[in-house]
Scaffold this motif. Structure first.
Motif, PDB file in Angstrom:
ATOM      1  N   LEU A 334     -48.648 -46.475   8.585  1.00  0.00           N
ATOM      2  CA  LEU A 334     -47.789 -45.778   7.895  1.00  0.00           C
ATOM      3  C   LEU A 334     -46.311 -46.869   8.501  1.00  0.00           C
ATOM      4  CD1 LEU A 334     -46.064 -43.734   6.696  1.00  0.00           C
ATOM      5  CD2 LEU A 334     -45.907 -42.613   8.854  1.00  0.00           C
ATOM      6  N   LEU A 335     -46.342 -47.341   9.666  1.00  0.00           N
ATOM      7  CA  LEU A 335     -45.242 -48.333   9.962  1.00  0.00           C
ATOM      8  C   LEU A 335     -45.255 -49.357   9.404  1.00  0.00           C
ATOM      9  CD1 LEU A 335     -45.310 -47.068  13.944  1.00  0.00           C
ATOM     10  CD2 LEU A 335     -43.677 -46.226  12.402  1.00  0.00           C
ATOM     11  N   ALA A 336     -46.490 -50.185   9.310  1.00  0.00           N
ATOM     12  CA  ALA A 336     -46.745 -51.320   8.811  1.00  0.00           C
ATOM     13  C   ALA A 336     -46.232 -51.299   7.344  1.00  0.00           C
ATOM     14  CB  ALA A 336     -48.029 -51.869   8.756  1.00  0.00           C
ATOM     15  N   GLY A 337     -46.728 -50.331   6.643  1.00  0.00           N
ATOM     16  CA  GLY A 337     -46.429 -50.270   5.115  1.00  0.00           C
ATOM     17  C   GLY A 337     -45.025 -49.946   4.709  1.00  0.00           C
ATOM     18  N   MET A 338     -44.165 -49.206   5.485  1.00  0.00           N
ATOM     19  CA  MET A 338     -42.730 -49.042   5.108  1.00  0.00           C
ATOM     20  C   MET A 338     -42.158 -50.472   5.552  1.00  0.00           C
ATOM     21  SD  MET A 338     -42.463 -46.139   4.051  1.00  0.00           S
ATOM     22  CE  MET A 338     -40.500 -46.468   3.798  1.00  0.00           C
ATOM     23  N   THR A 339     -42.345 -50.857   6.696  1.00  0.00           N
ATOM     24  CA  THR A 339     -42.030 -52.171   7.001  1.00  0.00           C
ATOM     25  C   THR A 339     -41.963 -53.275   5.884  1.00  0.00           C
ATOM     26  OG1 THR A 339     -42.306 -51.973   9.290  1.00  0.00           O
ATOM     27  CG2 THR A 339     -41.985 -53.996   8.811  1.00  0.00           C
ATOM     28  N   THR A 340     -43.509 -53.574   5.540  1.00  0.00           N
ATOM     29  CA  THR A 340     -43.788 -54.627   4.557  1.00  0.00           C
ATOM     30  C   THR A 340     -43.183 -54.400   3.191  1.00  0.00           C
ATOM     31  OG1 THR A 340     -45.580 -55.122   5.914  1.00  0.00           O
ATOM     32  CG2 THR A 340     -45.598 -56.018   3.545  1.00  0.00           C
ATOM     33  N   TYR A 341     -43.447 -53.205   2.629  1.00  0.00           N
ATOM     34  CA  TYR A 341     -43.275 -52.822   1.302  1.00  0.00           C
ATOM     35  C   TYR A 341     -41.632 -52.320   0.832  1.00  0.00           C
ATOM     36  CZ  TYR A 341     -47.870 -53.954   0.822  1.00  0.00           C
ATOM     37  OH  TYR A 341     -49.230 -54.620   0.978  1.00  0.00           O
ATOM     38  N   TYR A 342     -41.072 -52.185   1.940  1.00  0.00           N
ATOM     39  CA  TYR A 342     -39.579 -51.491   1.809  1.00  0.00           C
ATOM     40  C   TYR A 342     -38.464 -52.541   2.410  1.00  0.00           C
ATOM     41  CZ  TYR A 342     -35.644 -48.879   1.202  1.00  0.00           C
ATOM     42  OH  TYR A 342     -34.280 -48.328   0.682  1.00  0.00           O
ATOM     43  N   PHE A 343     -38.747 -52.362   3.956  1.00  0.00           N
ATOM     44  CA  PHE A 343     -37.568 -53.246   4.635  1.00  0.00           C
ATOM     45  C   PHE A 343     -37.725 -54.563   4.301  1.00  0.00           C
ATOM     46  CE2 PHE A 343     -37.886 -48.903   6.923  1.00  0.00           C
ATOM     47  CZ  PHE A 343     -36.440 -48.676   6.656  1.00  0.00           C
ATOM     48  N   HIS A 344     -38.863 -55.260   4.301  1.00  0.00           N
ATOM     49  CA  HIS A 344     -38.799 -56.607   4.130  1.00  0.00           C
ATOM     50  C   HIS A 344     -38.473 -57.139   2.737  1.00  0.00           C
ATOM     51  CE1 HIS A 344     -42.130 -57.637   7.288  1.00  0.00           C
ATOM     52  NE2 HIS A 344     -41.080 -57.297   7.634  1.00  0.00           N
ATOM     53  N   GLN A 345     -38.167 -55.975   1.994  1.00  0.00           N
ATOM     54  CA  GLN A 345     -37.752 -56.596   0.594  1.00  0.00           C
ATOM     55  C   GLN A 345     -36.081 -56.963   0.805  1.00  0.00           C
ATOM     56  OE1 GLN A 345     -39.066 -56.698  -2.292  1.00  0.00           O
ATOM     57  NE2 GLN A 345     -41.006 -55.686  -1.545  1.00  0.00           N
ATOM     58  N   ALA A 346     -35.557 -56.757   1.992  1.00  0.00           N
ATOM     59  CA  ALA A 346     -34.152 -57.057   1.983  1.00  0.00           C
ATOM     60  C   ALA A 346     -34.014 -58.421   2.030  1.00  0.00           C
ATOM     61  CB  ALA A 346     -33.536 -56.409   3.095  1.00  0.00           C
ATOM     62  N   PHE A 347     -35.034 -59.086   2.874  1.00  0.00           N
ATOM     63  CA  PHE A 347     -34.882 -60.570   3.185  1.00  0.00           C
ATOM     64  C   PHE A 347     -35.171 -61.330   1.915  1.00  0.00           C
ATOM     65  CE2 PHE A 347     -36.501 -58.330   7.056  1.00  0.00           C
ATOM     66  CZ  PHE A 347     -35.320 -58.644   7.804  1.00  0.00           C
ATOM     67  N   THR A 348     -36.253 -60.879   1.000  1.00  0.00           N
ATOM     68  CA  THR A 348     -36.455 -61.679  -0.278  1.00  0.00           C
ATOM     69  C   THR A 348     -35.520 -61.638  -1.394  1.00  0.00           C
ATOM     70  OG1 THR A 348     -37.770 -59.706  -0.904  1.00  0.00           O
ATOM     71  CG2 THR A 348     -39.031 -61.522   0.420  1.00  0.00           C
ATOM     72  N   LEU A 349     -34.889 -60.523  -1.084  1.00  0.00           N
ATOM     73  CA  LEU A 349     -33.874 -60.063  -2.555  1.00  0.00           C
ATOM     74  C   LEU A 349     -32.440 -60.983  -2.035  1.00  0.00           C
ATOM     75  CD1 LEU A 349     -34.173 -56.357  -2.539  1.00  0.00           C
ATOM     76  CD2 LEU A 349     -34.595 -57.750  -4.483  1.00  0.00           C
ATOM     77  N   GLY A 350     -32.134 -61.047  -0.866  1.00  0.00           N
ATOM     78  CA  GLY A 350     -31.216 -61.784  -0.355  1.00  0.00           C
ATOM     79  C   GLY A 350     -31.322 -63.027   0.185  1.00  0.00           C
ATOM     80  N   ARG A 351     -32.667 -63.599  -0.215  1.00  0.00           N
ATOM     81  CA  ARG A 351     -33.040 -65.251  -0.159  1.00  0.00           C
ATOM     82  C   ARG A 351     -32.864 -65.345   1.330  1.00  0.00           C
ATOM     83  NH1 ARG A 351     -31.811 -68.536  -5.777  1.00  0.00           N
ATOM     84  NH2 ARG A 351     -32.325 -66.670  -7.148  1.00  0.00           N
ATOM     85  N   ARG A 352     -32.854 -64.317   2.332  1.00  0.00           N
ATOM     86  CA  ARG A 352     -32.583 -64.836   3.792  1.00  0.00           C
ATOM     87  C   ARG A 352     -33.962 -64.684   4.475  1.00  0.00           C
ATOM     88  NH1 ARG A 352     -27.490 -63.702   5.668  1.00  0.00           N
ATOM     89  NH2 ARG A 352     -28.190 -64.796   7.547  1.00  0.00           N
ATOM     90  N   THR A 353     -34.947 -65.607   4.061  1.00  0.00           N
ATOM     91  CA  THR A 353     -36.145 -65.577   4.473  1.00  0.00           C
ATOM     92  C   THR A 353     -36.451 -65.809   6.206  1.00  0.00           C
ATOM     93  OG1 THR A 353     -36.872 -67.495   3.413  1.00  0.00           O
ATOM     94  CG2 THR A 353     -37.578 -65.610   2.383  1.00  0.00           C
TER      95      THR A 353
END
Length: 481
Positions: A334-353
């Motif tokens: 649960l923790l890994a899924g919310m991290t990968t599929y939601y919170f990590h989207q912020a970095f790809t959307l902002g191109r701040r990888t």
């Protein structure tokens, strides 16, 4: 676009869920615990090489397609991605030579070499899938996914029956990807026809994608180090027990997260590119609400029925230990899924990888340190304690650092509703006697679903009723065309 993807990728989710469970049922019976451990290590090596070498290129295809497809149909973009893939293939024979030189048992060495051989076809198909997903070609992307999932399982079972051991499930994945190539090669060739490789474009792809790949390597370190350390400190049989319980919990949750992520990732990019930050915030909140409402009860339910589920799904040599593993991994998943599929989207959307890399470094390092300290002292339990602690730290780091790239909303009310309804569900299910077998599993699952569904419907958590009507309208419209 999000709800179209949710509906369109639903069959993929069903196939992945069924095949994921059948994989555990079949291979924990067809393979010995040591062979199952070979399979776990072989597929881990495959994933590490895929991620380390090829993922940055796949990430570039996915992220930049929406902006590039309007220019020459994306031919230059596709040509650059596929030419890079050809160059990267040179790494695989080098990795195979290293594997041959390492001191491993013959069965483990075979599983590792087969895993390396599967990387080439799977990465080609992955690029084609990413292009289709980014372009909104849901049906085509879904068929590729289902073909590989179902084909890989069936071929793997056949090879296991033929006596290939721990290499069988891994080989099945590679052969299924090869079988998909005739259906996509012509289309992918046409897509890049006339395109030119542009060094500047390749540099921008690498600048964006390499930190993504490095962060995913750290994610793999986070999710696979425990297996290698269990093998080093204990043996392959301990790896087999751990991997069986891990797979039972993680795959059950992963199919939901992957389903929503396949629909949600491209939808967030489209929202940002075409509607700006306000459209992104609205789309992100909607996705986060649905994720929480589906995955919090799923993780809770897995923990509640771990014992009868393990006895039913996993072979007798592994089931007792796997039942002990499952509740801990349900929380971790649960923790890994919310991290990968939601919170990590912020970095790809902002191109701040580069921030994504930083966000993953802390939990990965923590996981390695905790496993080294805890496994020698507490055995399998040490790995179980280290996993949710590391993933919890990873979620906190990603949520904090992600706000420096793109602020994604956290629907606190929906989270409270999901946790509260899951708590009531757990209270009811815990009162049901443990009669064992399929009867206990079905009774507890039905009671839990009824209680949770009633509470969520009563409070209309996340405005799910109105969104469900919208999704049903989308499905009917698609069915009519």
């Amino acid at each position: 676009m999000f709800w179209r993807g949710v509906i369109g990728y639903l069959p993929v989710n069903v196939v992945q869920g069924v095949v994921g469970l059948l994989t555990i049922v079949a291979f924990t019976r067809l393979l010995t615990p040591a062979q199952f451990g070979d399979y776990a290590l072989g597929i881990s090596v495959m994933a590490l090489v895929h991620t380390a070498v090829f993922t940055w290129n796949e990430a570039a295809m996915a992220r930049f397609w929406a902006g590039e497809s309007g220019r020459d149909g994306g031919a230059d973009h596709s040509a650059t991605v596929y030419r890079a893939w050809l160059l990267l293939l040179a790494v695989l024979p080098i990795a195979a030579l290293i594997a041959l030189a390492l001191p491993m048992t013959p069965s483990l060495k075979l599983a590792v070499l087969v895993g390396l051989a599967t990387v080439a076809p799977r990465t080609f198909v992955k690029i084609a899938q990413e292009r289709r997903r980014a372009a909104g070609e849901v049906k085509s992307a879904a068929l590729l996914d289902m073909g590989q999932t179902l084909g890989g399982f069936l071929i793997g079972v056949g090879l296991a029956l033929a006596g290939l051991g721990g290499a069988a499930p891994v080989a099945g994945l590679g052969l299924a990807a090869l079988a998909c190539l005739p259906f996509i090669l012509a289309a992918e060739h046409r897509q890049q026809a006339g395109g030119q490789i542009e060094p500047q474009r390749l540099r921008s792809h690498a600048a964006y994608g390499v930190p993504v790949a490095l962060s995913l390597i750290l994610a793999l370190v986070l999710s696979t180090t425990d297996r290698f350390l269990l093998s080093a400190f204990l043996d392959e049989s301990a790896v087999g027990v751990y991997h069986a319980g891990y797979s039972l919990a993680n795959r059950s949750l992963d199919v939901v997260f992957i389903w929503l992520g396949a629909a949600g990732g491209p939808a967030l990019i489209m929202a940002l590119e075409r509607g700006g930050r306000s459209a992104l915030a609205e789309a992100a909140r909607e996705q986060a609400q649905l994720m929480l409402l589906l995955t919090v009860p799923a993780a809770t339910g897995l923990a509640l029925v771990s014992a009868p589920l393990a006895k039913l799904m996993i072979g007798p040599t592994l089931s007792a230990g796997a039942g002990h593993v499952t509740p801990w991994i349900a929380l971790s998943g649960l923790l890994a899924g919310m991290t990968t599929y939601y919170f990590h989207q912020a970095f790809t959307l902002g191109r701040r990888t580069s921030l994504l890399l930083a966000a993953m470094a802390v939990p990965a390092a923590t996981n390695v340190a905790l496993n080294i300290v805890l496994i020698p002292r507490f055995g399998l339990d040490g790995a179980l304690w280290a996993t949710p602690a590391s993933y919890g730290l990873g979620l906190a780091a990603s949520a904090f650092l992600g706000r420096r790239s793109v602020t994604l909303p956290i629907p606190w009310i929906t989270l409270a509703q999901a946790v509260g309804a899951s708590g009531l569900m757990a209270l009811v299910v815990s009162r049901i006697p443990a009669v064992g077998g399929l009867l206990e599993l079905l009774f507890k699952a039905a009671a839990g679903a009824l209680v949770y569904g009633a509470v969520i419907a009563l409070v209309d958590a996340g405005a799910l009723r109105s969104r469900g009507r919208d999704a049903l309208s989308t499905f009917r419209a698609r069915s009519a065309t």
